[in-house]
Design a protein around this motif. Structure first.
Motif, PDB file in Angstrom:
ATOM      1  N   ALA A 135       0.822  -1.211   0.000  1.00  0.00           N
ATOM      2  CA  ALA A 135       0.000   0.000   0.000  1.00  0.00           C
ATOM      3  C   ALA A 135       0.857   1.262   0.000  1.00  0.00           C
ATOM      4  O   ALA A 135       0.366   2.352  -0.324  1.00  0.00           O
ATOM      5  CB  ALA A 135      -0.926  -0.005   1.213  1.00  0.00           C
ATOM      6  N   GLN A 136       2.117   1.132   0.348  1.00  0.00           N
ATOM      7  CA  GLN A 136       3.005   2.292   0.403  1.00  0.00           C
ATOM      8  C   GLN A 136       3.718   2.558  -0.922  1.00  0.00           C
ATOM      9  O   GLN A 136       4.382   3.583  -1.078  1.00  0.00           O
ATOM     10  CB  GLN A 136       4.044   2.093   1.508  1.00  0.00           C
ATOM     11  N   LEU A 137       3.580   1.647  -1.876  1.00  0.00           N
ATOM     12  CA  LEU A 137       4.309   1.785  -3.136  1.00  0.00           C
ATOM     13  C   LEU A 137       3.949   3.040  -3.935  1.00  0.00           C
ATOM     14  O   LEU A 137       4.839   3.642  -4.551  1.00  0.00           O
ATOM     15  CB  LEU A 137       4.107   0.534  -3.993  1.00  0.00           C
ATOM     16  N   PRO A 138       2.671   3.477  -3.968  1.00  0.00           N
ATOM     17  CA  PRO A 138       2.390   4.721  -4.696  1.00  0.00           C
ATOM     18  C   PRO A 138       3.191   5.913  -4.174  1.00  0.00           C
ATOM     19  O   PRO A 138       3.670   6.738  -4.958  1.00  0.00           O
ATOM     20  CB  PRO A 138       0.881   4.913  -4.490  1.00  0.00           C
ATOM     21  N   GLN A 139       3.343   6.002  -2.860  1.00  0.00           N
ATOM     22  CA  GLN A 139       4.136   7.092  -2.296  1.00  0.00           C
ATOM     23  C   GLN A 139       5.615   6.931  -2.623  1.00  0.00           C
ATOM     24  O   GLN A 139       6.320   7.914  -2.859  1.00  0.00           O
ATOM     25  CB  GLN A 139       3.941   7.154  -0.778  1.00  0.00           C
ATOM     26  N   ALA A 170       6.782   5.622  -5.324  1.00  0.00           N
ATOM     27  CA  ALA A 170       6.927   6.032  -6.724  1.00  0.00           C
ATOM     28  C   ALA A 170       6.961   7.552  -6.864  1.00  0.00           C
ATOM     29  O   ALA A 170       7.659   8.092  -7.726  1.00  0.00           O
ATOM     30  CB  ALA A 170       5.789   5.453  -7.554  1.00  0.00           C
ATOM     31  N   LYS A 171       6.211   8.252  -6.016  1.00  0.00           N
ATOM     32  CA  LYS A 171       6.156   9.711  -6.093  1.00  0.00           C
ATOM     33  C   LYS A 171       7.399  10.372  -5.508  1.00  0.00           C
ATOM     34  O   LYS A 171       7.859  11.405  -5.996  1.00  0.00           O
ATOM     35  CB  LYS A 171       4.921  10.230  -5.342  1.00  0.00           C
ATOM     36  N   GLN A 172       7.935   9.794  -4.449  1.00  0.00           N
ATOM     37  CA  GLN A 172       8.942  10.492  -3.659  1.00  0.00           C
ATOM     38  C   GLN A 172      10.380  10.094  -3.962  1.00  0.00           C
ATOM     39  O   GLN A 172      11.302  10.828  -3.598  1.00  0.00           O
ATOM     40  CB  GLN A 172       8.658  10.274  -2.165  1.00  0.00           C
ATOM     41  N   ALA A 201      13.819   3.603  -6.157  1.00  0.00           N
ATOM     42  CA  ALA A 201      12.505   3.144  -5.696  1.00  0.00           C
ATOM     43  C   ALA A 201      12.460   1.636  -5.473  1.00  0.00           C
ATOM     44  O   ALA A 201      11.837   1.157  -4.522  1.00  0.00           O
ATOM     45  CB  ALA A 201      11.426   3.560  -6.697  1.00  0.00           C
ATOM     46  N   GLY A 202      13.111   0.864  -6.346  1.00  0.00           N
ATOM     47  CA  GLY A 202      13.085  -0.588  -6.204  1.00  0.00           C
ATOM     48  C   GLY A 202      13.697  -1.052  -4.900  1.00  0.00           C
ATOM     49  O   GLY A 202      13.172  -1.954  -4.237  1.00  0.00           O
ATOM     50  N   SER A 242      17.180   8.284   3.054  1.00  0.00           N
ATOM     51  CA  SER A 242      17.229   8.214   1.596  1.00  0.00           C
ATOM     52  C   SER A 242      16.305   9.254   0.971  1.00  0.00           C
ATOM     53  O   SER A 242      16.650   9.902  -0.025  1.00  0.00           O
ATOM     54  CB  SER A 242      16.839   6.807   1.128  1.00  0.00           C
ATOM     55  N   LEU A 243      15.141   9.442   1.579  1.00  0.00           N
ATOM     56  CA  LEU A 243      14.211  10.464   1.103  1.00  0.00           C
ATOM     57  C   LEU A 243      14.818  11.856   1.265  1.00  0.00           C
ATOM     58  O   LEU A 243      14.691  12.712   0.383  1.00  0.00           O
ATOM     59  CB  LEU A 243      12.895  10.371   1.865  1.00  0.00           C
TER      60      LEU A 243
END
Length: 379
Positions: free
Chosen positions: A129-133, A135-137, A143-144, A335-336
Protein backbone atom coordinates in the motif's frame (compact mmCIF):
# COMPACT_ATOMS: atom_id res chain seq x y z
CA UNK A 1 -57.96 40.46 -60.67
CA UNK A 2 -60.14 39.36 -57.74
CA UNK A 3 -59.27 35.72 -58.48
CA UNK A 4 -55.56 36.58 -58.43
CA UNK A 5 -55.94 38.59 -55.26
CA UNK A 6 -57.79 35.77 -53.50
CA UNK A 7 -55.18 33.28 -54.73
CA UNK A 8 -52.44 35.39 -53.29
CA UNK A 9 -54.23 35.63 -49.96
CA UNK A 10 -54.76 31.88 -49.93
CA UNK A 11 -51.07 31.23 -50.62
CA UNK A 12 -50.06 33.65 -47.90
CA UNK A 13 -52.42 32.00 -45.43
CA UNK A 14 -51.05 28.56 -46.21
CA UNK A 15 -47.49 29.84 -45.82
CA UNK A 16 -48.37 31.48 -42.52
CA UNK A 17 -50.00 28.30 -41.29
CA UNK A 18 -46.96 26.25 -42.23
CA UNK A 19 -44.71 28.76 -40.47
CA UNK A 20 -46.92 28.60 -37.37
CA UNK A 21 -46.81 24.80 -37.38
CA UNK A 22 -43.02 24.83 -37.74
CA UNK A 23 -42.67 27.39 -34.94
CA UNK A 24 -44.94 25.37 -32.68
CA UNK A 25 -43.00 22.23 -33.45
CA UNK A 26 -39.79 24.02 -32.58
CA UNK A 27 -41.29 25.36 -29.38
CA UNK A 28 -42.30 21.98 -27.98
CA UNK A 29 -39.19 20.05 -29.01
CA UNK A 30 -37.16 18.87 -25.99
CA UNK A 31 -33.76 20.48 -25.80
CA UNK A 32 -30.95 18.11 -26.67
CA UNK A 33 -28.64 17.35 -23.78
CA UNK A 34 -24.92 17.58 -24.33
CA UNK A 35 -23.10 14.28 -24.29
CA UNK A 36 -21.43 13.62 -20.91
CA UNK A 37 -17.67 14.24 -20.93
CA UNK A 38 -15.54 11.21 -21.33
CA UNK A 39 -14.07 9.88 -18.10
CA UNK A 40 -10.36 10.64 -17.76
CA UNK A 41 -8.16 7.64 -18.38
CA UNK A 42 -7.27 5.71 -15.26
CA UNK A 43 -3.77 6.22 -13.95
CA UNK A 44 -1.57 3.28 -14.77
CA UNK A 45 -1.01 0.98 -11.79
CA UNK A 46 2.18 1.42 -9.80
CA UNK A 47 4.70 -1.06 -11.11
CA UNK A 48 7.65 -0.89 -8.74
CA UNK A 49 9.43 -4.20 -8.61
CA UNK A 50 11.01 -4.59 -5.16
CA UNK A 51 14.57 -5.82 -5.30
CA UNK A 52 15.76 -8.59 -3.00
CA UNK A 53 17.07 -6.72 0.04
CA UNK A 54 17.18 -9.63 2.49
CA UNK A 55 20.89 -9.25 3.15
CA UNK A 56 20.70 -5.47 3.17
CA UNK A 57 17.87 -5.56 5.69
CA UNK A 58 20.04 -7.68 7.97
CA UNK A 59 22.72 -4.99 7.79
CA UNK A 60 20.14 -2.33 8.66
CA UNK A 61 18.93 -4.34 11.65
CA UNK A 62 22.47 -4.99 12.82
CA UNK A 63 23.39 -1.30 12.68
CA UNK A 64 20.19 -0.32 14.49
CA UNK A 65 20.87 -2.84 17.24
CA UNK A 66 24.49 -1.75 17.56
CA UNK A 67 23.41 1.86 18.00
CA UNK A 68 20.71 0.97 20.54
CA UNK A 69 23.18 -0.98 22.67
CA UNK A 70 26.15 1.32 22.16
CA UNK A 71 28.49 1.44 25.12
CA UNK A 72 27.49 -1.95 26.54
CA UNK A 73 30.02 -4.77 26.42
CA UNK A 74 27.69 -7.64 25.58
CA UNK A 75 29.53 -9.21 22.65
CA UNK A 76 28.81 -9.48 18.94
CA UNK A 77 26.78 -12.67 19.28
CA UNK A 78 24.09 -11.01 21.40
CA UNK A 79 23.96 -8.03 19.02
CA UNK A 80 23.56 -10.36 16.03
CA UNK A 81 20.86 -12.41 17.76
CA UNK A 82 18.78 -9.33 18.51
CA UNK A 83 19.31 -8.08 14.96
CA UNK A 84 17.99 -11.38 13.58
CA UNK A 85 14.87 -11.14 15.73
CA UNK A 86 16.09 -13.84 18.12
CA UNK A 87 15.45 -11.93 21.33
CA UNK A 88 14.76 -15.18 23.16
CA UNK A 89 18.29 -16.45 22.53
CA UNK A 90 19.88 -13.14 23.51
CA UNK A 91 17.81 -12.97 26.70
CA UNK A 92 18.81 -16.51 27.67
CA UNK A 93 22.55 -15.87 27.37
CA UNK A 94 22.43 -12.37 28.87
CA UNK A 95 20.33 -13.53 31.82
CA UNK A 96 23.05 -15.99 32.78
CA UNK A 97 25.69 -13.25 32.63
CA UNK A 98 23.51 -10.79 34.55
CA UNK A 99 22.89 -13.31 37.34
CA UNK A 100 26.66 -13.65 37.62
CA UNK A 101 27.01 -9.90 38.23
CA UNK A 102 27.56 -8.56 34.70
CA UNK A 103 26.02 -5.08 34.90
CA UNK A 104 26.15 -4.40 31.16
CA UNK A 105 24.25 -7.63 30.51
CA UNK A 106 21.57 -6.57 32.98
CA UNK A 107 21.22 -3.14 31.34
CA UNK A 108 20.94 -4.88 27.97
CA UNK A 109 18.06 -6.95 29.36
CA UNK A 110 16.29 -3.75 30.39
CA UNK A 111 16.62 -2.41 26.86
CA UNK A 112 15.45 -5.67 25.29
CA UNK A 113 12.37 -5.56 27.52
CA UNK A 114 11.43 -2.17 26.12
CA UNK A 115 12.35 -3.21 22.60
CA UNK A 116 10.05 -6.21 22.85
CA UNK A 117 7.30 -4.06 24.28
CA UNK A 118 7.49 -1.84 21.19
CA UNK A 119 7.63 -4.85 18.88
CA UNK A 120 4.59 -6.49 20.46
CA UNK A 121 2.54 -3.30 20.13
CA UNK A 122 3.51 -2.59 16.52
CA UNK A 123 1.02 -3.31 13.74
CA UNK A 124 1.85 -5.30 10.65
CA UNK A 125 2.50 -2.89 7.80
CA UNK A 126 0.99 -3.29 4.34
CA UNK A 127 4.15 -2.56 2.40
CA UNK A 128 2.41 -2.78 -0.98
CA UNK A 129 0.00 0.00 0.00
CA UNK A 130 3.00 2.29 0.40
CA UNK A 131 4.31 1.79 -3.14
CA UNK A 132 2.39 4.72 -4.70
CA UNK A 133 4.14 7.09 -2.30
CA UNK A 134 7.47 5.44 -3.01
CA UNK A 135 6.93 6.03 -6.72
CA UNK A 136 6.16 9.71 -6.09
CA UNK A 137 8.94 10.49 -3.66
CA UNK A 138 11.94 8.49 -4.86
CA UNK A 139 13.81 8.49 -8.16
CA UNK A 140 13.28 5.39 -10.28
CA UNK A 141 16.80 4.10 -9.67
CA UNK A 142 16.19 4.12 -5.89
CA UNK A 143 12.51 3.14 -5.70
CA UNK A 144 13.08 -0.59 -6.20
CA UNK A 145 15.45 -0.82 -3.26
CA UNK A 146 13.17 1.21 -1.01
CA UNK A 147 10.29 -1.11 -1.92
CA UNK A 148 12.51 -4.09 -1.19
CA UNK A 149 13.38 -2.71 2.24
CA UNK A 150 9.70 -2.14 3.03
CA UNK A 151 8.98 -5.72 2.00
CA UNK A 152 11.75 -7.24 4.11
CA UNK A 153 10.81 -5.07 7.09
CA UNK A 154 7.27 -6.45 6.89
CA UNK A 155 8.68 -9.98 6.72
CA UNK A 156 11.01 -9.35 9.68
CA UNK A 157 8.28 -8.11 12.00
CA UNK A 158 6.62 -11.52 12.66
CA UNK A 159 10.01 -13.09 13.40
CA UNK A 160 10.83 -10.35 15.88
CA UNK A 161 7.45 -10.75 17.57
CA UNK A 162 7.95 -14.49 17.84
CA UNK A 163 11.41 -14.06 19.34
CA UNK A 164 10.08 -11.59 21.89
CA UNK A 165 7.11 -13.79 22.78
CA UNK A 166 9.46 -16.69 23.52
CA UNK A 167 11.88 -14.61 25.60
CA UNK A 168 11.86 -15.44 29.30
CA UNK A 169 12.50 -12.31 31.33
CA UNK A 170 13.14 -12.38 35.06
CA UNK A 171 11.51 -8.98 35.49
CA UNK A 172 11.90 -8.78 39.26
CA UNK A 173 15.50 -9.92 39.14
CA UNK A 174 16.42 -7.46 36.38
CA UNK A 175 14.90 -4.51 38.23
CA UNK A 176 16.41 -5.53 41.55
CA UNK A 177 19.90 -5.82 40.08
CA UNK A 178 19.54 -2.50 38.25
CA UNK A 179 18.54 -0.65 41.42
CA UNK A 180 21.26 -2.29 43.47
CA UNK A 181 23.92 -1.38 40.90
CA UNK A 182 22.66 2.21 40.72
CA UNK A 183 22.75 2.52 44.51
CA UNK A 184 26.27 1.11 44.48
CA UNK A 185 27.30 3.98 42.20
CA UNK A 186 27.54 2.24 38.84
CA UNK A 187 27.12 5.16 36.39
CA UNK A 188 25.61 3.13 33.55
CA UNK A 189 23.00 1.56 35.83
CA UNK A 190 22.17 4.91 37.42
CA UNK A 191 21.69 6.57 34.02
CA UNK A 192 19.56 3.68 32.80
CA UNK A 193 17.37 3.69 35.89
CA UNK A 194 16.91 7.48 35.65
CA UNK A 195 14.85 7.01 32.49
CA UNK A 196 12.13 5.18 34.42
CA UNK A 197 11.98 7.28 37.60
CA UNK A 198 9.01 9.64 37.70
CA UNK A 199 10.19 11.85 40.53
CA UNK A 200 12.24 14.67 38.92
CA UNK A 201 14.47 15.11 41.96
CA UNK A 202 15.34 11.40 42.14
CA UNK A 203 15.87 11.28 38.39
CA UNK A 204 18.25 14.23 38.53
CA UNK A 205 20.10 12.70 41.48
CA UNK A 206 20.69 9.49 39.53
CA UNK A 207 21.98 11.43 36.54
CA UNK A 208 24.28 13.50 38.72
CA UNK A 209 25.70 10.31 40.21
CA UNK A 210 26.61 9.15 36.72
CA UNK A 211 27.82 12.60 35.62
CA UNK A 212 30.17 12.78 38.60
CA UNK A 213 31.94 9.79 37.06
CA UNK A 214 32.08 11.40 33.60
CA UNK A 215 29.53 9.02 32.09
CA UNK A 216 28.78 10.54 28.68
CA UNK A 217 25.21 9.20 28.18
CA UNK A 218 24.20 10.75 31.52
CA UNK A 219 25.66 14.10 30.46
CA UNK A 220 23.77 13.91 27.19
CA UNK A 221 20.52 13.02 28.96
CA UNK A 222 20.93 15.88 31.44
CA UNK A 223 21.68 18.36 28.65
CA UNK A 224 18.66 17.18 26.65
CA UNK A 225 16.38 17.43 29.69
CA UNK A 226 17.60 20.93 30.48
CA UNK A 227 17.25 22.05 26.88
CA UNK A 228 13.65 20.82 26.71
CA UNK A 229 12.85 22.55 30.00
CA UNK A 230 14.24 25.83 28.63
CA UNK A 231 12.30 25.49 25.38
CA UNK A 232 9.09 24.85 27.32
CA UNK A 233 9.70 27.91 29.46
CA UNK A 234 9.98 25.81 32.62
CA UNK A 235 13.36 27.18 33.68
CA UNK A 236 15.98 29.77 32.85
CA UNK A 237 18.55 28.52 35.35
CA UNK A 238 21.85 26.84 34.49
CA UNK A 239 21.21 27.29 30.78
CA UNK A 240 24.91 27.62 30.07
CA UNK A 241 25.44 24.07 31.36
CA UNK A 242 23.83 22.74 28.19
CA UNK A 243 26.89 23.59 26.12
CA UNK A 244 29.34 22.23 28.70
CA UNK A 245 27.50 18.91 29.04
CA UNK A 246 27.10 18.41 25.30
CA UNK A 247 30.73 19.28 24.67
CA UNK A 248 32.00 16.61 27.07
CA UNK A 249 29.43 14.02 25.97
CA UNK A 250 30.29 14.72 22.35
CA UNK A 251 33.80 13.36 22.84
CA UNK A 252 32.36 9.85 22.66
CA UNK A 253 28.81 10.38 21.36
CA UNK A 254 28.40 11.70 17.80
CA UNK A 255 24.74 12.55 18.46
CA UNK A 256 25.74 14.84 21.34
CA UNK A 257 28.35 16.45 19.10
CA UNK A 258 25.69 17.20 16.49
CA UNK A 259 23.24 18.56 19.06
CA UNK A 260 26.00 20.84 20.31
CA UNK A 261 26.54 22.17 16.78
CA UNK A 262 22.83 22.79 16.26
CA UNK A 263 22.47 24.42 19.67
CA UNK A 264 25.48 26.69 19.18
CA UNK A 265 24.40 27.77 15.71
CA UNK A 266 20.97 28.84 17.02
CA UNK A 267 22.12 30.27 20.35
CA UNK A 268 19.84 27.98 22.35
CA UNK A 269 22.02 27.81 25.45
CA UNK A 270 22.13 31.43 26.56
CA UNK A 271 25.15 32.23 24.41
CA UNK A 272 24.96 34.27 21.19
CA UNK A 273 24.51 32.18 18.06
CA UNK A 274 27.88 31.11 16.70
CA UNK A 275 27.46 29.19 13.46
CA UNK A 276 31.13 29.35 12.51
CA UNK A 277 32.31 27.63 15.70
CA UNK A 278 29.42 25.19 15.45
CA UNK A 279 30.63 24.19 11.99
CA UNK A 280 33.60 22.30 13.44
CA UNK A 281 31.40 20.16 15.71
CA UNK A 282 28.78 19.49 13.06
CA UNK A 283 31.36 18.48 10.48
CA UNK A 284 33.03 16.15 12.96
CA UNK A 285 29.67 14.49 13.64
CA UNK A 286 29.38 13.90 9.89
CA UNK A 287 32.83 12.30 9.91
CA UNK A 288 31.48 9.95 12.59
CA UNK A 289 28.60 9.05 10.27
CA UNK A 290 25.91 10.44 12.59
CA UNK A 291 22.78 9.87 10.43
CA UNK A 292 21.10 13.21 11.11
CA UNK A 293 24.26 15.27 10.61
CA UNK A 294 23.99 15.36 6.82
CA UNK A 295 20.47 16.73 6.62
CA UNK A 296 21.13 19.08 9.55
CA UNK A 297 23.98 20.72 7.64
CA UNK A 298 21.55 21.59 4.83
CA UNK A 299 19.04 23.18 7.20
CA UNK A 300 21.09 24.60 10.04
CA UNK A 301 23.10 27.85 10.01
CA UNK A 302 26.37 26.02 10.63
CA UNK A 303 26.02 24.09 7.37
CA UNK A 304 25.53 27.30 5.41
CA UNK A 305 29.06 28.27 6.38
CA UNK A 306 30.31 25.69 3.87
CA UNK A 307 30.95 26.45 0.21
CA UNK A 308 28.44 24.79 -2.14
CA UNK A 309 31.02 22.27 -3.34
CA UNK A 310 31.83 21.10 0.19
CA UNK A 311 28.19 20.93 1.26
CA UNK A 312 27.28 18.88 -1.79
CA UNK A 313 30.29 16.62 -1.27
CA UNK A 314 29.10 15.79 2.25
CA UNK A 315 25.66 14.95 0.85
CA UNK A 316 27.26 12.51 -1.59
CA UNK A 317 29.27 11.04 1.31
CA UNK A 318 26.18 10.63 3.47
CA UNK A 319 24.20 9.08 0.63
CA UNK A 320 26.96 6.54 0.04
CA UNK A 321 27.07 5.72 3.75
CA UNK A 322 23.32 5.27 3.82
CA UNK A 323 23.39 3.01 0.77
CA UNK A 324 25.94 0.86 2.61
CA UNK A 325 23.29 0.33 5.29
CA UNK A 326 25.21 2.28 7.92
CA UNK A 327 22.26 4.36 9.11
CA UNK A 328 20.18 1.39 10.16
CA UNK A 329 16.42 1.67 10.30
CA UNK A 330 16.72 5.34 9.34
CA UNK A 331 17.54 4.17 5.80
CA UNK A 332 14.26 5.09 4.11
CA UNK A 333 13.72 8.48 5.76
CA UNK A 334 17.38 9.38 5.20
CA UNK A 335 17.23 8.21 1.60
CA UNK A 336 14.21 10.46 1.10
CA UNK A 337 16.14 13.36 2.60
CA UNK A 338 19.03 12.88 0.18
CA UNK A 339 16.58 12.51 -2.72
CA UNK A 340 15.51 16.07 -1.90
CA UNK A 341 18.72 17.75 -0.73
CA UNK A 342 21.07 16.56 -3.49
CA UNK A 343 18.93 17.71 -6.47
CA UNK A 344 18.29 21.00 -4.66
CA UNK A 345 22.03 21.64 -4.26
CA UNK A 346 22.84 20.45 -7.78
CA UNK A 347 20.19 22.59 -9.47
CA UNK A 348 21.64 25.27 -11.70
CA UNK A 349 25.24 24.44 -10.86
CA UNK A 350 27.82 24.30 -13.65
CA UNK A 351 29.48 21.01 -14.50
CA UNK A 352 32.76 22.01 -12.89
CA UNK A 353 31.04 22.52 -9.52
CA UNK A 354 29.38 19.10 -9.68
CA UNK A 355 32.61 17.41 -10.74
CA UNK A 356 34.51 19.14 -7.93
CA UNK A 357 31.89 18.03 -5.38
CA UNK A 358 32.07 14.41 -6.56
CA UNK A 359 35.86 14.47 -6.42
CA UNK A 360 35.79 15.93 -2.92
CA UNK A 361 33.24 13.30 -1.86
CA UNK A 362 35.63 10.56 -2.96
CA UNK A 363 38.35 12.09 -0.81
CA UNK A 364 35.98 12.37 2.15
CA UNK A 365 35.07 8.70 1.79
CA UNK A 366 38.70 7.66 1.56
CA UNK A 367 39.56 9.65 4.69
CA UNK A 368 36.45 9.04 6.80
CA UNK A 369 34.49 6.11 5.38
CA UNK A 370 35.92 3.44 7.66
CA UNK A 371 35.61 5.67 10.70
CA UNK A 372 31.93 6.32 9.97
CA UNK A 373 31.24 2.63 9.41
CA UNK A 374 32.97 1.63 12.63
CA UNK A 375 31.05 4.21 14.68
CA UNK A 376 27.79 2.67 13.46
CA UNK A 377 28.76 -0.99 13.72
CA UNK A 378 28.46 -1.27 9.95
CA UNK A 379 30.37 -4.25 8.59
Amino acid sequence: MNRSFHGTLRSAAIAAALLLIQSAASAIEKPKQAAPPEAPPEAPPVTIAPTDETQFQQTLQRVTTFRNFRGLSIGDEAIDQIARGEADKAVASLSTLAAQGNRDANIALVRIQHLCNSVSQSRQQDWQAQLPQVAKQFPAERAGRVAGVLKTQAEFSPRAKQGCSQARFDFAGIESRLRASAEAGDPASAAELAQFVRDPAKREALLQTAISKNYAPAMYAAASNLLMAVQRGETTENVSKIRDLLKVAGRSMPKAKLDLANCMSLGCDGHPADARTALAFGTDAARDGEPTAFLSMVRMPWGRQMPRVQLLAWQYFGDQLNEAGCMGDAYIVTSLGFAQSIPMLEKGQPTQVLDAAKSQAETLWKDNGERAKKENGCR
